[in-house]
Design an enzyme around this catalytic site. Structure first.
Site, PDB file in Angstrom:
ATOM      1  N   GLN A 221       0.825  -1.203   0.000  1.00 19.09           N
ATOM      2  CA  GLN A 221       0.000   0.000   0.000  1.00 19.09           C
ATOM      3  C   GLN A 221       0.863   1.258   0.000  1.00 19.09           C
ATOM      4  O   GLN A 221       0.347   2.363  -0.093  1.00 19.09           O
ATOM      5  CB  GLN A 221      -0.890   0.013   1.264  1.00 19.09           C
ATOM      6  N   ARG A 368      -8.245  -1.195   8.309  1.00 11.90           N
ATOM      7  CA  ARG A 368      -9.212  -0.209   7.837  1.00 11.90           C
ATOM      8  C   ARG A 368      -9.499   0.812   8.936  1.00 11.90           C
ATOM      9  O   ARG A 368     -10.645   1.022   9.346  1.00 11.90           O
ATOM     10  CB  ARG A 368     -10.504  -0.902   7.386  1.00 11.90           C
ATOM     11  N   CYS A 369      -8.441   1.459   9.353  1.00 12.78           N
ATOM     12  CA  CYS A 369      -8.541   2.273  10.557  1.00 12.78           C
ATOM     13  C   CYS A 369      -7.333   3.183  10.636  1.00 12.78           C
ATOM     14  O   CYS A 369      -6.261   2.828  10.185  1.00 12.78           O
ATOM     15  CB  CYS A 369      -8.607   1.312  11.734  1.00 12.78           C
ATOM     16  N   GLU A 736     -12.729   4.406   5.978  1.00  9.63           N
ATOM     17  CA  GLU A 736     -12.810   3.441   7.069  1.00  9.63           C
ATOM     18  C   GLU A 736     -13.853   3.790   8.124  1.00  9.63           C
ATOM     19  O   GLU A 736     -13.982   3.063   9.115  1.00  9.63           O
ATOM     20  CB  GLU A 736     -11.440   3.331   7.724  1.00  9.63           C
TER      21      GLU A 736
END
Ligand code: CDP
Length: 790
Positions: A221, A368-369, A736
């Site tokens: 990522q 996702r945070c 998120e």
């Protein structure tokens, strides 16, 4: 005339995702799709033990298997000074274990062969003799007096604590608690979870002996961070390293860290002089790569007689696994956990946190945070719900009494909120759910022995790291970038420092350019994920792309527009000051019919520029945001529990999200729906745990469940817009929000249904068995075994 923004795919247009054209037809190019000439395959041998001394590693039989080119052990890595690598939290992590294995699934050896099957067979032929040691599988065991030392490799490490951190004003908080009319407490556990992207991690390391250039195709990522890290560790100039992150089948934070497999494959390619591909299998991904959560919370609120919160205490024990490798900003040892309770006006708060080494996979990734924000918001909303229940006040009303209403606002733990209208979001959500009516139905249902519950979760979270003053990862400041080049035809290419993993950047970032310049979004190609062809950026996680690279895209476009103005003045033979801008076109103020479109200006930039003006129409921007963006969400779940089985069903789910200005409402809705599906899964399906020997349970998709369309409830989505005051187009991050705020809505709903039984807490996953136990035994159900000393 100005172009119509929606019809050319600008801000607010529900443009279909351009990347889907290839992705849904199976035409994407993922790391495993690349086949390079002469490529070999690598497999990793993993430890079956969670904690064991390595007595010997015998590779003789593996070397003898035809088709094997290389067998790598910790010893070989050590000869190249690569047996250990630095982590993103300033710890060290074994690349291939030499002295001990410290978690089940740890990398012990690797084989490079003609194909992955030979490599796998050869891994099984490696004979490793282990001397098992007692395993530690939670923080309570880690600090027990007789606990074995996990990190005996580290000089000066005498216990299993990996960090201690605190924030807030302890003395003033203590005084707030002394004065309090009521004190409400809650202990709860946010269990270990896993981002579990469909595509596992992998790389193709391609070291070219002729040019000495290393190309890494990689499921990352953050390609630029990887290149910088490799450059620093290998002492190579950046231009000798190219990181290509092709299509990615979901990241969710799992593809931020550097994993041993990447390092081993790189050394293997250097040693054999051929490309080496390593693709992890699903169990390997679940047991060895960055997990999330695994936190034990104790918290309390000091509340006055009107229901106003005056003080907040939180103590958190985190289970960090065998190496402290959380991907998080340097300054914050437990991510942005101190964003907890940010949307509430609480004068005094104190937060302490302690991290623990255990015999479990390392990671602590922000699934996702935004760096541990999910845990913060979950505990916040569970404690708020428990407090409302204890003091006998409606949970919506309790939130309203305590919401922050004036901006800018400095939170209890020192963060700066800049915008929002929390009451408006909650009010809309309550209205859409028909809250009052549902409460009446609930009361009626209770008389009939039915268990209906309504759960509320409201939260604001900091998205978009940095600013660079406060945020860096391994010393690299957090900002992001964009580079825009407009061709003579008026078509454009945008190169961004962030990296899409399914969020639709190729679509939405083009829409930002359209908004700034009026070039149709279909005329703009977005490049990302290749360090040789994109400007330096910190990658995509923490919903930071729109707040940072999105803002950079606006700023680069505005620089291009400034140059286009000079070209328009030249074409129209007027002064720049006589020109006005409307979308897609400059016109002469006093003669609006006389104008030059952005496409006219682009052509002139290469064919008809004024004397003294540099040819070409392109620019770039590095954007360092002044603050995080602060989206808000109000999530409401209504559930009904079957008292015979404990199975609960979602009757309704209303979500009101405020992510500022929406670039592409359809993509935003998709992000929220996906996030809610993950939140639902965490709340009642996903279970990854460990037995007393550190054996991972939940290491495959039969045990660790992903929600399908069959299980996933129907979402009712609504919006409120309070633009971000410092983002060029007023956008806030959103990727998120639903994963962060969603879980508490489900758990609060189940707890609300069980409130008459005096049940206050069931830890996630709120399985039917746990609910049934709570109903039949009328007590709380903890998600971890009661352990001595806790
Ligand atoms: O960093 P990441 O892309 O995961 O998160 P994000 O910046 O919140 O964006 C997720 C997707 O939603 C991207 O395609 C954004 O451009 C889009 N988005 C949007 O259309 N409007 C917003 N206000 C925020 C995000």
């Amino acid at each position: 005339m100005a172009v119509d923004e929606i019809s050319v795919g600008g801000l607010g247009a529900r443009v279909k995702r351009v990347e889907d054209d290839r992705l849904i037809r199976g035409k994407g190019n993922f790391t495993d799709d690349f086949k390079l000439p002469g490529m070999l395959h690598m497999e990793i041998l993993r430890s079956p033990h969670a904690h064991a001394r390595i007595v010997s590693v015998d590779t003789t039989k593996a070397w003898a298997i035809p088709g094997v080119h290389l067998v790598l052990t910790g010893e070989l890595m050590a000869q190249r000074n690569l047996a250990w690598m630095p982590t993103l939290s300033y710890d060290t992590q074994a690349v291939l274990a030499m002295d001990k294995v410290r978690f089940q699934g740890q990398e012990v050896a690797a084989v490079v062969a003609d194909d992955p099957y030979i490599a796998k067979d050869a891994c099984e032929a490696i004979e490793v003799t282990y001397e098992p040691l007692p395993a530690i599988v939670n923080p309570m065991q880690a600090v027990a007096a007789d606990a074995p030392l996990i990190r005996d490799d580290k000089d000066g490490q005498t216990d299993n604590v990996c960090y201690r951190w605190e924030v807030g004003d302890k003395a003033m908080t203590d005084r707030a608690f002394e004065r309090a009319a009521r004190v409400v407490k809650l202990d709860c556990f946010y269990p270990r979870s896993h981002p579990s992207p469909i595509e596992c991690c992998g790389t193709i390391a391609d070291f070219n002996p002729a040019t000495a250039k290393l190309t890494l195709y990689m499921t990352t990522q953050a390609p630029h961070i990887i290149r910088t890290a490799v450059a620093l560790v290998a002492e190579l100039p950046e231009h000798m390293i190219r990181v290509i992150a092709p299509d990615i089948g979901g990241g969710f934070g799992n593809k931020v860290p550097v994993y041993p497999g990447y390092v081993v494959a790189t050394l293997a390619s250097i040693l054999v002089g051929r490309p080496v591909k390593w693709i992890e299998d699903k169990t390997g991904n679940l047991i060895s790569t960055g997990f999330a959560r695994d936190m034990y919370f104790r918290g309390e609120l000091a509340i006055d007689h009107r229901g106003k919160i005056e003080g907040l205490r939180i103590a958190v024990d985190t289970d960090n696994g065998a190496f402290f490798s959380d991907a998080q900003p340097t300054k914050f040892k437990v991510g942005l956990l101190h964003s907890a309770f940010a949307c509430y006006d609480i004068p005094y708060g104190h937060l302490t946190s302690q991290g623990h080494y255990t015999n479990k996979a390392p990671g602590g990734v922000a699934y996702r945070c935004s760096f541990r924000v999910t845990e913060a918001m979950f505990f916040q909303e569970r404690l708020i719900a428990a407090a409302a229940q204890d003091i006998g006040i409606d949970p919506a009303e309790f939130r309203r009494i305590n919401f922050v209403r004036d901006f800018p606002w400095r939170t209890t733990y020192g963060m700066l909120l800049d915008s929002g209208d929390y009451d408006k979001c909650l009010t809309l959500a309550l209205k859409k759910l028909g809250y009052e009516e549902l409460r009446r139905e609930q009361a009626e249902a209770r008389k009939q022995g039915r268990y209906i519950g309504i759960g509320i979760s409201t939260m604001t979270e900091p998205l978009g790291a940095g600013n660079s003053r406060e945020f860096d990862i391994i010393g690299i400041k957090m900002f992001d970038s964009a580079e825009l080049r407009v061709h003579p035809s008026g078509k454009a290419v945008l190169k961004i420092g962030s990296k899409t993993q399914g969020q639709g950047h190729e679509t939405t970032f083009a829409q930002i350019v359209t908004h700034e310049l009026g070039i149709p979004s279909t005329d703009i190609l977005v490049h990302h994920g290749d360090t040789d062809n994109t400007p330096f950026g910190m990658g995509t996680y923490a919903s930071r792309s729109t707040p940072t690279a999105g803002a950079a895209t606006s700023m680069a476009s505005r620089k291009v527009r400034a140059k286009a103005r000079k070209l328009a003045a030249h074409l129209l033979e007027v002064s720049e000051d006589d020109l006005e801008w409307e979308l897609g076109r400059f016109y002469v103020r006093d003669a609006p019919q006389r104008g030059a479109t952005i496409q006219d200006c682009a052509l002139a930039a290469y064919t008809n520029m004024p004397d003294g003006l540099e040819p070409g129409l392109e620019n770039h921007a590095y954007y360092d945001p002044p603050n995080m963006t602060w989206p808000f969400a109000a999530y409401l779940a209504a559930v009904e529990i079957d008292p015979e089985t404990g199975v609960w069903e979602v009757l309704r789910f209303v979500a009101v999200d405020d992510c500022g200005v929406r670039i592409n409402p359809m993509i935003v809705e998709g992000q929220i729906m996906g996030g809610l599906a993950e939140a639902y899964a965490m709340s009642n399906m996903q279970f990854i745990t460990f037995d007393s020997t550190g054996n991972c349970i939940g290491a495959n998709y039969m045990d660790f469940l992903l929600p399908t369309a069959w299980e996933t409830p129907k979402w009712e989505l609504h919006e409120v817009v309070t633009p971000c005051p410092h983002h060029p187009i007023g956008a806030k991050g959103v990727g998120e929000c639903a994963t962060v705020g969603g879980p508490a809505a489900f758990v609060n709903a189940v707890m609300d249904a069980l409130a008459p039984l005096g049940v206050r807490n069931i830890d996630m996953p709120v399985f039917s068995g746990r609910v049934w136990e709570a109903i039949t035994q009328q007590h709380d159900v903890a998600g971890y075994p009661p352990l001595p000393g806790h």
